[in-house]
Design an enzyme around this catalytic site. Structure first.
Site, PDB file in Angstrom:
ATOM      1  CG  ASP A   1      -7.426   3.192  -1.927  1.00 50.63           C
ATOM      2  OD1 ASP A   1      -7.950   2.368  -1.304  1.00 50.63           O
ATOM      3  OD2 ASP A   1      -6.517   4.517  -0.167  1.00 50.63           O
TER       4      ASP A   1
ATOM      5  CE  LYS B   1      -4.225   1.282   0.375  1.00 52.40           C
ATOM      6  NZ  LYS B   1      -5.505  -0.228  -0.292  1.00 52.40           N
TER       7      LYS B   1
HETATM    8  P1  NAD Z   1     -13.095   8.196  -3.161  1.00 51.36           P
HETATM    9  O1  NAD Z   1     -12.183   9.103  -3.087  1.00 51.36           O
HETATM   10  O2  NAD Z   1     -13.444   7.763  -5.065  1.00 51.36           O
HETATM   11  O3  NAD Z   1     -14.352   8.179  -2.373  1.00 51.36           O
HETATM   12  C1  NAD Z   1     -14.141   8.193  -1.322  1.00 51.36           C
HETATM   13  C2  NAD Z   1     -15.737   8.564  -1.157  1.00 51.36           C
HETATM   14  O4  NAD Z   1     -15.698   8.881   0.857  1.00 51.36           O
HETATM   15  C3  NAD Z   1     -16.198   9.942  -1.051  1.00 51.36           C
HETATM   16  O5  NAD Z   1     -17.821  10.143  -1.587  1.00 51.36           O
HETATM   17  C4  NAD Z   1     -16.073  11.298   0.460  1.00 51.36           C
HETATM   18  O6  NAD Z   1     -17.052  11.854  -0.374  1.00 51.36           O
HETATM   19  C5  NAD Z   1     -16.859  10.701   1.057  1.00 51.36           C
HETATM   20  N1  NAD Z   1     -15.754  10.737   2.653  1.00 51.36           N
HETATM   21  C6  NAD Z   1     -14.780  11.270   2.416  1.00 51.36           C
HETATM   22  N2  NAD Z   1     -14.756  11.209   3.845  1.00 51.36           N
HETATM   23  C7  NAD Z   1     -15.893  11.269   4.229  1.00 51.36           C
HETATM   24  C8  NAD Z   1     -15.808  11.800   6.160  1.00 51.36           C
HETATM   25  N3  NAD Z   1     -15.540  11.778   6.717  1.00 51.36           N
HETATM   26  N4  NAD Z   1     -17.084  11.361   6.067  1.00 51.36           N
HETATM   27  C9  NAD Z   1     -18.335  10.691   5.512  1.00 51.36           C
HETATM   28  N5  NAD Z   1     -16.958  10.588   3.706  1.00 51.36           N
HETATM   29  C10 NAD Z   1     -16.387  11.004   3.253  1.00 51.36           C
HETATM   30  O7  NAD Z   1     -12.892   6.348  -2.865  1.00 51.36           O
HETATM   31  P2  NAD Z   1     -12.992   5.444  -2.878  1.00 51.36           P
HETATM   32  O8  NAD Z   1     -11.788   4.297  -4.567  1.00 51.36           O
HETATM   33  O9  NAD Z   1     -13.915   4.331  -3.806  1.00 51.36           O
HETATM   34  O10 NAD Z   1     -12.127   4.324  -1.518  1.00 51.36           O
HETATM   35  C11 NAD Z   1     -13.538   4.558  -0.667  1.00 51.36           C
HETATM   36  C12 NAD Z   1     -12.786   3.072   0.391  1.00 51.36           C
HETATM   37  O11 NAD Z   1     -12.959   1.857  -0.266  1.00 51.36           O
HETATM   38  C13 NAD Z   1     -11.230   3.614   0.866  1.00 51.36           C
HETATM   39  O12 NAD Z   1     -11.761   2.537   2.165  1.00 51.36           O
HETATM   40  C14 NAD Z   1     -10.094   1.945   0.052  1.00 51.36           C
HETATM   41  O13 NAD Z   1      -9.307   1.869   0.803  1.00 51.36           O
HETATM   42  C15 NAD Z   1     -11.228   1.283  -0.273  1.00 51.36           C
HETATM   43  N6  NAD Z   1     -11.760   0.123  -1.671  1.00 51.36           N
HETATM   44  C16 NAD Z   1     -11.116   1.194  -2.782  1.00 51.36           C
HETATM   45  C17 NAD Z   1     -10.990   0.696  -3.837  1.00 51.36           C
HETATM   46  C18 NAD Z   1     -11.039   0.419  -4.618  1.00 51.36           C
HETATM   47  O14 NAD Z   1     -10.809  -0.313  -6.655  1.00 51.36           O
HETATM   48  N7  NAD Z   1     -11.169   2.479  -5.483  1.00 51.36           N
HETATM   49  C19 NAD Z   1     -10.731  -1.004  -3.725  1.00 51.36           C
HETATM   50  C20 NAD Z   1     -11.078  -2.055  -2.382  1.00 51.36           C
HETATM   51  C21 NAD Z   1     -10.937  -0.873  -1.127  1.00 51.36           C
END
Ligand code: NAD
Length: 433
Positions: free
Chosen positions: A159, A119
């Site tokens: 991410d 990571k």
């Molecule tokens: P992203 O940046 O596209 O979206 C993040 C979302 O979280 C946004 O809607 C933002 O408004 C919201 N957010 C941020 N701070 C917040 C808060 N304090 N309260 C409420 N909402 C809040 O990110 P993503 O790619 O969708 O990733 C989301 C999660 O999923 C992360 O934990 C990431 O590690 C995990 N993840 C992502 C992937 C991927 O393929 N993108 C894969 C596995 C896990």
């Protein structure tokens, strides 16, 4: 003394119960105890193999320079090259990245992908930078990582706060810095790239799609079906919005959403597609016309079948867990529950479907992308989706079988199944020298 406390003691690690890395490693080591993994494996997994921290200057548009801090943590590579996302967020710290790298090791092992766990991240608010500043930062960070990443060694992906555009800049930088005769192969240094530049069909929606396949497999035995499922979501970014749209396509009802600016709801359900368009245009769910604004308290105490956290770690604290009126928590984000919240919810009979299974779709399609790059192929979407479904259904069955065999919760079962695979491979390979 518990097994994890013994390991921390032996490694002279401070077992601070509020530290996310300690929390994640403790639950992994506890699962290891359940299936009786050897002590050497506990020691190996309790610390990442490599922790890289870099500081690098970037010229801002107004001519001044800012110094940024970046990380890459490589937890374990017994199954294959390190694999894991790059997070762009102002609150990124070493222990968060270490914890997430452990979860990547568990995730890849559970799905039995030929990858280990890694990571990375940069302490930055990407929304505060111009496009040119973000590009210079990404290129400078990639060059600072140098040969610590590579298609056969360590393969980053998007991410929180990073996306396909950033992956394209990382790949291009890496390709420009390497031997011209092997430049094209360098594309495979990252996954989650745009389709026109070595990306895969289905990668953008992969994490949400994988979660839907896992739910289709697991819900009937839990007494639910997707068509009548009601759910609320924390986060409406890549993972949250795709999850919502794909679940809504199957008839489920999106009751409420909370993002970094606040929460909204509608008594008849929210239109997931229209909300995704609204977020794309405005950057937040706030101001969506077909909804009413609600407070965080109202959001957490809403009665739904499933709460799906898809934002940051540890958002559901014990205090928030007391408010919940859901029957299950489906973890789309990594480690969204504090350990105290998790214990409380399990005691209340709330089902918890763990992130290492539910969000494994992203890394699984990343694996397909990496494979396509190596073979110079481009698979059709139906091939990607059917391969994804096959691997995640197998992983879900592994978890259910383990939970039945050991009489344990789904998270411990998922870690147990992952650890069994890692232990088998260590046993076959032996430990160098
Ligand atoms: P992203 O940046 O596209 O979206 C993040 C979302 O979280 C946004 O809607 C933002 O408004 C919201 N957010 C941020 N701070 C917040 C808060 N304090 N309260 C409420 N909402 C809040 O990110 P993503 O790619 O969708 O990733 C989301 C999660 O999923 C992360 O934990 C990431 O590690 C995990 N993840 C992502 C992937 C991927 O393929 N993108 C894969 C596995 C896990």
């Amino acid at each position: 003394m518990s097994v994890s406390a013994e390991v921390f003691d032996e490694l002279k690690l401070r077992a601070d119960a509020d530290n996310i890395y300690v929390q994640v490693v403790t639950s992994v080591l506890d699962a290891g105890e359940l299936i009786g993994v050897p002590h050497r494996l506990r020691l190996i997994l309790a610390q990442p193999k490599n922790e890289l921290m870099v500081h690098f200057p970037v010229e801002m548009d107004d001519g001044h320079h800012r110094l940024f801090k970046g990380y890459r943590v490589q937890h374990n590579n017994v199954l294959g090259p390190y694999k894991g996302g790059i997070r762009f967020h102002p609150d990124v710290h070493l222990d968060d990245i270490k914890a997430l790298s452990v979860l990547m090791t568990m995730k890849c092992a559970l799905v039995q992908l030929p990858f280990g766990g890694g990571k990375g991240g940069v302490q930055v608010d990407p929304h505060s930078l111009s496009e040119n500043e973000l590009r210079r930062l990404t290129r400078r960070f990639t060059s600072a990582l140098g040969t610590n990443i590579g298609p056969d060694f360590d393969i980053p992906a998007p991410d929180l706060g990073s996306d396909a555009r950033i992956m394209a800049w990382m790949a291009d930088t890496y390709m420009n810095l390497r031997d011209p005769n092997r430049r094209l192969a360098g594309r495979g240094v990252v996954t989650g790239k745009p389709l026109d530049f070595g990306g895969s069909q289905g990668r953008e929606k992969a994490t949400g799609q994988g979660l839907v396949y896992v739910l289709e497999e697991m819900l009937p035995a839990m007494g639910f079906n997707l068509q009548s499922l009601s759910f609320s979501l924390i986060g409406y970014g890549n993972v949250g919005s795709w999850t919502a749209r794909l679940l809504a396509e199957r008839g489920a009802t999106l009751c409420a959403v909370m993002d970094h600016k606040g929460a909204i709801a509608h008594k008849d359900g929210l239109d997931a597609d229209a909300l995704a368009d609204h977020v794309r245009e405005t950057g937040s769910v706030q101001g969506f016309a077909a909804a009413r604004k609600i407070s965080a308290d109202e959001f957490y105490s809403m009665e739904v079948d499933a709460l799906i956290p898809a934002a940051l770690e540890k958002m559901v604290t014990l205090e928030r867990a007391h408010q919940l009126r859901c029957k299950m928590v489906v973890e789309a984000a990594n480690a969204p529950l504090s350990p105290a919240a998790e214990r409380y919810l399990l005691d209340q009979g709330v089902g918890i479907l763990p992130a290492v299974l539910c969000n494994a779709g992203g890394v699984t399609v990343s694996y397909f992308e990496w494979k396509q790059n190596r073979q110079d192929e481009a698979w059709d979407l139906d091939v990607v989706d059917s391969q994804l479904q096959k691997l995640l259904v197998r992983a879900a069955r592994r978890v259910v079988n383990f939970a039945g065999e050991y009489g344990t919760d789904m998270r411990t079962a998922a870690y147990g199944a992952a650890l069994k695979h890692i232990n088998d491979v260590y046993t076959i390979r032996g430990i160098f020298p």
